[in-house]
Design an enzyme around this catalytic site. Structure first.
Site, short mmCIF file in Angstrom:
data_model
loop_
_atom_site.label_atom_id
_atom_site.label_comp_id
_atom_site.label_asym_id
_atom_site.label_seq_id
_atom_site.Cartn_x
_atom_site.Cartn_y
_atom_site.Cartn_z
N ASP A 171 41.40 14.94 14.41
CA ASP A 171 40.73 14.46 13.21
C ASP A 171 41.37 15.06 11.97
O ASP A 171 41.97 16.13 12.02
CB ASP A 171 39.26 14.85 13.23
N LYS A 204 45.33 7.47 11.94
CA LYS A 204 46.47 6.57 11.89
C LYS A 204 46.63 5.72 13.14
O LYS A 204 47.64 5.04 13.31
CB LYS A 204 47.75 7.37 11.63
#
Length: 413
Positions: free
Chosen positions: A202, A224
């Site tokens: 994270d 991403k």
């Protein structure tokens, strides 16, 4: 006339004792026994403590049945049938007599008062990465402990490799990384990171730990992951499942604690639906640690007897909100709000509208426990304009209540 020559000191012969079910006698119920007994209990030994008194911790071990306590001083014959003895009384004569009995009965005996008179020495011992480390450095226990700690730290942070004795079993772990400072991850979390093949991290996890990973570890930034037709969380779940089914050891590295607004249960449920077991490693929650790092106690005697942690990612007037703001406004304790920086104006309005005093002190702690930590103080009445003027940005923990004014001016981290 022949000259007597003292023999050169021989090194101790290291050995691991398997004491499960075997009689062990401990003489003395003081602090030495208090330190040594837990390891003997963990080894499964049948422990008899002989001492007229004991520390409260040792007494508790007897009360729970972990040891048998004979409440008197040492007497000759007490070491009969023993495999191992720990002599740790404050009576030098009793220690010498017990040591002599151990010698006659061929019982390995540790002396806390006289290592030279002992037939066994206790090494500095610790466990990490499935390895037991025991260190002896002659008669220097501090050096033994320092060497032990250095080895264990290397095993825990991955800088010292401990080759597995057998094929390693792949795992999936949801690891709470803590509030941001890499030193605040748990020992277990750091060990699992060192053993991982894949780390899905994270944005709010302790980023510095990623730089310590070996080159072969695949690090995936959860922010991403290509989402495509999937929701963000669904894509993360699919990535966990995909790598786990490929036989990889996977760590899902999350900020704070996985189950405190971390959606960790959603990930655990997704894995379980695919028949994949996972380990949950709790982390230090930012809801407590970040205020503490900024000098704010979430509870304080005579000031706050409770604290409540609330997610602020949904505004009070949003129909999706599950928070009873009217009830929170009536509480006299501390209110801690996570993920609420952009909603704090509306949150403050709701609390005041439901009866909270406008001058209630408030603090925002941005990027807590990291090198860029900063604290901004306000009140419920002023917080909206202060956040804008000071350009407070997430991540920040918001603390509301009189405890904000209780902390010292400076704390070291």
């Amino acid at each position: 006339m022949a000259q007597h020559v003292e023999p050169a000191e021989h090194p101790a012969y290291p050995v691991g004792l398997r004491l499960a079910g075997r009689r062990v006698v401990v003489l003395g119920g003081g602090t030495v026994a208090q330190r040594r007994l837990p390891a003997l209990i963990a080894a499964g030994a049948d422990i008899t403590l002989i001492s007229p008194s004991a520390t409260p911790s040792v007494e508790a071990m007897a009360e729970t049945g972990e040891i048998t306590w004979v409440r008197r001083r040492y007497e000759d014959g007490d070491l009969a049938e023993a495999w191992y003895a720990l002599v740790a009384t404050t009576d030098a004569a009793a220690n010498a007599a017990a040591s002599a009995e151990a010698e006659r009965a061929r019982v390995w005996c540790v002396r806390s008062d006289d290592a030279e008179a002992a037939t066994a020495w206790t090494p500095a011992t610790g466990r990490g990465a499935g390895v037991t480390v025991a260190v002896l450095t002659g008669h220097d226990p501090r050096r033994s402990a320092a060497v032990r700690d250095a080895i264990l730290e290397g095993l825990r942070d991955g800088s010292l490799a401990a080759p597995a004795q057998r094929a390693r079993t792949p795992f999936v772990a949801l690891v709470g990384g803590g509030p941001g400072d890499p030193d605040l991850i748990t020992v277990r979390g750091r060990r699992l990171l060192a053993e991982a093949d894949v780390v899905i991290a994270d944005r709010l996890g302790p980023r510095d730990l990623l730089d310590e990973l070996p080159p072969h570890v695949e690090v995936i930034d959860a922010a991403k992951i290509p989402y495509g037709r999937f929701m963000a969380q669904e894509a993360i779940n699919n990535a966990l499942i995909e790598h786990a089914k490929a036989g990889k050891s996977v760590v899902r590295l999350k900020g704070g604690d996985p189950f405190v607004f971390g959606r960790g249960m959603e990930e655990a449920q997704a894995l379980a639906a695919e028949g994949i077991a996972c380990t949950v490693v709790p982390g230090i929650s930012s809801s407590i640690s970040v205020p503490g790092a900024a000098g704010i106690p979430v509870t304080h005697r005579g000031v706050a007897h409770e604290f409540t942690v609330v997610s602020g990612h949904v505004a009070p007037d949003d129909p999706r909100s599950l928070v009873d703001w009217a009830s929170l406004a009536k509480l006299t304790g501390t209110l801690v709000i996570l993920m609420g920086v952009d909603k704090i104006g509306k949150i403050a309005e709701a609390l005041v509208a439901h009866g909270k005093a406008p001058d209630t002190p408030l603090a925002l702690v941005q990027e807590g426990t990291t090198a860029t930590q900063r604290r901004v103080d306000a009140t419920l009445a002023t917080v909206a304009e202060v956040v804008k003027a000071e350009e407070v940005r997430p991540p920040a923990v918001i603390v509301i209540g009189p405890v904000v004014a209780e902390g010292p001016d400076k704390l070291t981290r």
